[in-house]
Motif scaffolding. Structure first.
Motif, PDB file in Angstrom:
ATOM      1  N   PHE A 243     -66.665  69.784  19.825  1.00 39.51           N
ATOM      2  CA  PHE A 243     -67.392  70.043  18.774  1.00 39.51           C
ATOM      3  C   PHE A 243     -68.649  69.303  18.466  1.00 39.51           C
ATOM      4  CE2 PHE A 243     -63.043  70.903  16.715  1.00 39.51           C
ATOM      5  CZ  PHE A 243     -63.094  72.225  16.824  1.00 39.51           C
ATOM      6  N   PRO A 244     -69.831  70.046  18.038  1.00 38.15           N
ATOM      7  CA  PRO A 244     -70.998  69.292  17.863  1.00 38.15           C
ATOM      8  C   PRO A 244     -71.184  68.526  17.023  1.00 38.15           C
ATOM      9  CG  PRO A 244     -71.431  71.752  16.948  1.00 38.15           C
ATOM     10  CD  PRO A 244     -69.997  71.621  17.784  1.00 38.15           C
ATOM     11  N   THR A 245     -72.121  67.319  17.006  1.00 36.40           N
ATOM     12  CA  THR A 245     -72.139  66.288  15.814  1.00 36.40           C
ATOM     13  C   THR A 245     -72.394  67.102  14.375  1.00 36.40           C
ATOM     14  OG1 THR A 245     -72.935  64.697  17.338  1.00 36.40           O
ATOM     15  CG2 THR A 245     -73.204  64.369  15.042  1.00 36.40           C
ATOM     16  N   VAL A 246     -73.345  67.890  14.304  1.00 40.99           N
ATOM     17  CA  VAL A 246     -73.461  68.538  13.031  1.00 40.99           C
ATOM     18  C   VAL A 246     -72.172  69.164  12.478  1.00 40.99           C
ATOM     19  CG1 VAL A 246     -75.972  68.888  13.563  1.00 40.99           C
ATOM     20  CG2 VAL A 246     -74.273  70.709  14.018  1.00 40.99           C
ATOM     21  N   LEU A 247     -71.186  69.487  13.045  1.00 39.00           N
ATOM     22  CA  LEU A 247     -70.081  70.123  12.744  1.00 39.00           C
ATOM     23  C   LEU A 247     -68.803  69.645  12.920  1.00 39.00           C
ATOM     24  CD1 LEU A 247     -70.705  74.168  12.407  1.00 39.00           C
ATOM     25  CD2 LEU A 247     -70.263  72.546  10.726  1.00 39.00           C
ATOM     26  N   ARG A 248     -69.056  68.319  13.559  1.00 38.44           N
ATOM     27  CA  ARG A 248     -67.551  67.682  14.336  1.00 38.44           C
ATOM     28  C   ARG A 248     -66.694  67.333  12.878  1.00 38.44           C
ATOM     29  NH1 ARG A 248     -69.812  63.866  17.410  1.00 38.44           N
ATOM     30  NH2 ARG A 248     -69.949  65.736  18.940  1.00 38.44           N
ATOM     31  N   GLY A 249     -66.956  67.037  12.022  1.00 37.16           N
ATOM     32  CA  GLY A 249     -65.987  66.849  10.832  1.00 37.16           C
ATOM     33  C   GLY A 249     -65.255  67.910  10.368  1.00 37.16           C
ATOM     34  N   ALA A 250     -66.367  69.359   9.898  1.00 40.56           N
ATOM     35  CA  ALA A 250     -65.554  70.482   9.573  1.00 40.56           C
ATOM     36  C   ALA A 250     -64.807  71.080  10.786  1.00 40.56           C
ATOM     37  CB  ALA A 250     -66.719  71.294   9.475  1.00 40.56           C
ATOM     38  N   GLY A 251     -65.097  70.783  12.161  1.00 40.14           N
ATOM     39  CA  GLY A 251     -64.310  71.365  13.178  1.00 40.14           C
ATOM     40  C   GLY A 251     -63.074  70.897  13.175  1.00 40.14           C
ATOM     41  N   ALA A 252     -63.100  69.295  13.166  1.00 43.66           N
ATOM     42  CA  ALA A 252     -61.989  68.606  13.150  1.00 43.66           C
ATOM     43  C   ALA A 252     -60.973  68.775  11.989  1.00 43.66           C
ATOM     44  CB  ALA A 252     -62.253  67.206  13.077  1.00 43.66           C
ATOM     45  N   SER A 253     -61.576  69.193  10.880  1.00 38.50           N
ATOM     46  CA  SER A 253     -60.556  69.541   9.711  1.00 38.50           C
ATOM     47  C   SER A 253     -59.921  70.924   9.645  1.00 38.50           C
ATOM     48  CB  SER A 253     -61.599  69.350   8.335  1.00 38.50           C
ATOM     49  OG  SER A 253     -60.676  70.034   7.179  1.00 38.50           O
ATOM     50  N   LEU A 254     -60.832  71.980  10.223  1.00 36.02           N
ATOM     51  CA  LEU A 254     -60.185  73.212  10.769  1.00 36.02           C
ATOM     52  C   LEU A 254     -59.165  73.071  11.616  1.00 36.02           C
ATOM     53  CD1 LEU A 254     -60.157  76.362  10.401  1.00 36.02           C
ATOM     54  CD2 LEU A 254     -61.951  76.188  12.223  1.00 36.02           C
ATOM     55  N   THR A 255     -59.413  72.247  12.768  1.00 39.74           N
ATOM     56  CA  THR A 255     -58.096  72.001  13.635  1.00 39.74           C
ATOM     57  C   THR A 255     -56.784  71.557  13.196  1.00 39.74           C
ATOM     58  OG1 THR A 255     -59.849  71.765  15.407  1.00 39.74           O
ATOM     59  CG2 THR A 255     -57.678  70.883  15.943  1.00 39.74           C
ATOM     60  N   GLN A 256     -57.321  70.500  12.227  1.00 40.52           N
ATOM     61  CA  GLN A 256     -56.053  69.779  11.717  1.00 40.52           C
ATOM     62  C   GLN A 256     -55.350  70.670  10.855  1.00 40.52           C
ATOM     63  OE1 GLN A 256     -54.986  66.512  12.141  1.00 40.52           O
ATOM     64  NE2 GLN A 256     -53.270  66.610  10.652  1.00 40.52           N
TER      65      GLN A 256
END
Length: 570
Positions: free
Chosen positions: A455-468
């Motif tokens: 996931f790109p840095t600008v959406l790494r947190g959001a991507g990880a949250s969606l994955t979780q």
């Protein structure tokens, strides 16, 4: 402004962080592991039970064979019925049970006076106390499913609150709910109230162990995150092993539930003693509070920093905040707007879903293995220990993609092999099952690492949250799939095995991230792996054509050092 630069000055893992880890961040890992799996034991159904016959007196609890019960064919073997008895009546003429009972062997009737249970493995459980067997046999699994639904909702809520009100307050709220619901569980008057309490309890499972892990890594410098993350993971695993030992020693569900809850009453004091994450404070513009913590870290770590350093740090933070307000805002849907990034996002989310479903499902399936539930559970936890050093050794030598693919393929293949072995051969079954558990544990953590790097840095947190969040749906489904083993022992193993192998094949289509600069922007993420051919997909090594398309390497330390344990920056 990067907080890692501050840690390089005050100490990446000095005395302050060591004390914080020991007294505040490791104990919740034990609580999280205890509460995450204890429901398996408190709702357990014993291996044998039979109809209670009130007139039979002491014969009820001695042996089902003394009651002359109907026989049924189970997996090709004749066994006494657990849910029915012969129609008949008792007389008081003889003291001999066989003489007393006048049976009509042509007519069987359901158990109408409850059940007696084999108490050699469990003295009491919810299933035994409330007779959740036969026509009600799905209810224990339903309670576990409701608990996992709470876990799913808790993952979403805590992910939002962690960013809005802080790591410390979100953790404290979750810990207090867990303590309260943990104690309230033992006072449940009926199954409905029990399920409501367990749902509330499920809300706390993820935040109680994940937030301390996040804080441990946010307080630690880049070069020390790998051993810190591994230490936290090991303590969690030791907690799972300890739960198996407690369940073995405490055979009543009330005593076990209290044993995993009351020792953590001291966490009430965390509200006053536990510091907030300075990284989060900096991200929210609360620089004065951040500086107080940084000053204390420097003092305890004996870092010789002048007053001018803290003044310059405040100026840099304020400047960084001003620049951040003018930056573009990104939303989660940006991960799906371009074809290559959309494909990679879907692949890693599915892979993580499969991992969570299979890994959790193996734990829920343990009671169906046919051995002692407590011993098999401990074996299942012990097999995870060698996975950590193996993963640490292999990740930077063989690459993420190939390890993720082969570990899931092997985990799934060994599960299918387990399904093909006759259940009477318990040693072979348990060895194959544990081998699969080893490989699924391996892939479980590699998946998190790959997600953080793709996931790109600008959406790494959001991507990880969606994955979780999507992965937790796999957790919710896993007890339902495992319950199929009640009727067909091989079916859950095949389902989990096939799911694991499909997840492994999905990993084949991901680009290799080892030694690659991590994507910073959406544009870099779209280009990463875009030119891969089928030849690249079939190349089982640490390098593919995907490795040279990203920008700078500021974030490599963030993900590659953590060996899958470091959550993305928020």
């Amino acid at each position: 402004m990067d907080f890692d630069d501050v840690l390089l000055e005050v100490g990446e893992f000095g005395r302050y962080q060591q004390l914080l880890l020991i007294f505040f961040l490791l104990p919740p890992q034990l609580s999280g592991s205890f509460h995450g799996f204890v429901q398996m034991f408190i709702v357990a159904v014993p291996g044998d039970y039979w109809c209670r016959v009130p007139q039979a007196g002491l014969f009820n609890s001695s042996s089902p064979h003394m009651l002359d019960l109907p026989l049924e064919l189970v997996d090709g073997k004749a066994e006494h019925s657990k849910c029915s008895t012969f129609a008949g009546q008792f007389s008081n003429i003889s003291t001999n049970l066989a003489d007393q009972r006048q049976l009509n062997r042509n007519v069987t009737i359901p158990c109408s006076d409850g059940w007696n249970y084999d108490r050699s493995e469990y003295e009491t459980s919810i299933a035994m106390d409330w007779d959740l067997v036969c026509d009600h046999s799905f209810l224990p699994t339903l309670s576990v499913f409701i608990h996992t639904i709470g876990t799913l909702l808790g993952t979403v809520i805590s992910g939002y609150l962690t960013d809005q009100i802080g790591r410390k307050m979100t953790f404290y709220i979750a810990a207090m709910i867990q303590l309260t619901a943990g104690v309230a569980t033992v006072f449940s008057p009926n199954f409905i109230v029990f399920c409501v309490i367990r749902f509330l309890h499920g809300l706390t499972i993820v935040p109680v162990w994940l937030i301390p892990l996040i804080m441990a890594l946010e307080f630690t410098g880049p070069s020390k995150r790998a051993p810190v993350g591994t230490t936290v993971a090991l303590v969690f695993t030791f907690g799972v092993i300890g739960l198996g030992g407690l369940a073995y020693l405490l055979r009543t569900w009330v005593s076990l539930q209290l044993a995993v809850t009351l020792p953590f009453v001291f966490m009430i004091g965390y509200y006053w003693w536990m510091p907030e994450s300075p990284r989060w404070l900096m991200s929210r513009g609360r620089f004065a509070e951040m500086l107080r913590i940084v000053r204390k870290m420097a003092k305890v770590n004996r870092a010789q920093l002048s007053e001018e350093y803290f003044e310059e740090l405040l100026i840099k933070c304020q400047k960084s905040q001003t620049e951040a307000t003018s930056e573009r805002k990104y939303v989660i849907m940006d991960l799906f707007r371009t074809p290559n990034l959309r494909r990679k996002s879907c692949l890693i989310i599915f892979n993580s879903f499969a991992n969570y479903a299979v890994y959790s499902g193996l734990n829920f399936f343990i009671p169906h293995l046919g051995g002692n539930d407590h011993i098999d559970f401990i074996y299942g936890a012990l097999i995870e220990l060698p996975a950590y050093p193996a993963m640490y050794f292999a990740l930077n030598r063989f690459g993420r993609r190939v390890l993720l693919m082969f570990s899931m393929l092997l985990g799934g293949a060994f599960l299918i092999a387990t399904a093909l072995v006759p259940s009477e051969n318990h040693l072979a079954v348990i060895l194959l099952f544990l081998t699969s558990k080893f490989w699924m544990t391996f892939s479980f953590f590699v998946t998190d690492l790959v997600a953080s790097e793709l996931f790109p840095t600008v959406l790494r947190g959001a991507g990880a949250s969606l994955t979780q969040t999507v992965s937790t749906i796999g957790l919710c489904l896993s007890p339902l799939i495992a319950h199929l083993g009640t009727h067909s022992l091989w079916l859950p193993l095949v389902i989990f095995g096939v799911l694991g192998m499909i997840g492994g094949l999905a990993a084949l289509l991901l680009p290799e991230t080892m030694n690659a600069n991590l994507p910073e922007t959406l544009e870099e993420a779209e280009e990463f792996g875009k030119d891969m051919t089928w030849k690249d997909y079939l190349k089982f090594g640490g390098h593919t054509n995907s490795a040279a398309v990203c920008g700078d390497d500021r974030n490599m330390g963030l993900a590659t050092e953590a060996t899958g344990m470091l959550p993305p920056d928020t």
